[in-house]
Design a protein around this motif. Structure first.
Motif: not given
Length: 281
Positions: A37-38, A43-44, A46-52, A238-241
């Motif tokens: 999700x955006x 906020x997360x 660097x995390x290789x795998x997503x939470x959801x 879609x850019x600019x975060x």
């Protein structure tokens, strides 16, 4: 000596593993980011795998058929790359046969002169090439991507070198039986050079698919864009975060055809590593 060889082998394996990790981690991170999700992207950290895991990004991409018709861009790129590759294979096979089998005055001089010219950076030809495309009325058409680069000297060089590994006694035997150049080319040469033609075709397909600068210059019509020019447009959408997940999802869709192509055709790379792997006399 045996111990040193074993240590050298382990060092080589370690080096290759490190290179593999350096290459794979960004790709895996890009794939997993497309399923985040955006809010998690922002906020997360660097995390290789997503939470959801979620498919909302891909749903949004495929539903947007007005400002970012990505499926249309993919179809445009498939048509351009396939047509370009087919014409490249036809042209370089005939040209390579001419430079390796046909004797005419100045053959080698002409070949090496064109080969030397091909070493100039392609960027110096952008303005002349655009003027030619504009004169033919090919701006915003598929021909602007298909025609330029059909007779690449790099591919012709590979075919010519491969043909040098095929003994000319085959040609001479065919001529004794009354075959001409076209008969020799179609019946004898073409089946024997299939591995190198497949490799050149793969390189041409990937080069056409991944070409970025040229399509950005010759395309302004959103509907006719290939996927690479479309991805640049997506950076504004879609850019600019704002929608990084959608941007990464679009990039992942863009690389699927080339990944499938290499997966099914990798054995031909092994067959063509040796440019002299034709029939030895």
């Amino acid at each position: 000596m045996l111990k040193k060889a074993r240590i050298s082998k382990y060092i080589a394996y370690l080096f290759l593993i490190v290179l593999c990790i350096i290459w794979v981690v960004p790709v895996v991170f890009g794939v997993t980011t497309s399923f985040r999700s955006q809010s998690e992207v922002v906020s997360a950290g660097f995390r290789l795998l997503p939470e959801n895991w979620m498919l909302d990004n891909y749903v949004t991409i495929l539903e947007n058929t007005s400002t970012a018709p990505i499926l249309r861009w993919l179809l445009n790129s498939v048509f351009i790359a396939c047509t370009h590759t087919f014409l490249v294979v036809v042209i370089i096979s005939i040209t390579g046969y001419g430079y390796s089998r046909m004797n005419f005055r100045g053959r080698d001089t002409l070949f090496f002169t064109l080969l030397g010219i091909s070493f100039f950076p392609g960027v110096v030809n952008i303005i002349p090439s655009y003027k030619i495309i504009e004169a033919f009325g090919w701006v915003n058409t598929s021909w602007a991507m298909i025609i330029p680069g059909l007779a690449g000297m790099g591919n012709i060089f590979l075919v010519r070198q491969f043909l040098k590994g095929i003994p000319q006694e085959l040609d001479e035997s065919a001529r004794v039986d009354g075959a001409g150049d076209f008969k020799i080319y179609f019946a004898i040469i073409l089946p024997l050079i299939k591995p190198i033609l497949i490799v050149c075709g793969l390189f041409s397909f990937v080069g056409s698919w991944n070409d970025f600068l040229w399509p950005v210059i010759v395309y302004t019509d959103v509907e006719n864009m290939p996927i690479t020019a479309g991805l640049l447009l997506l950076q504004d959408i879609y850019g600019n975060y704002r929608m990084i997940g959608q941007l990464m999802g679009s990039a992942m869709l863009a690389i699927i055809p080339t990944l499938l192509l290499f997966a099914f055709a990798q054995k031909y790379f092994i067959q063509s590593i040796n440019l002299n792997s034709g029939i030895k006399g």
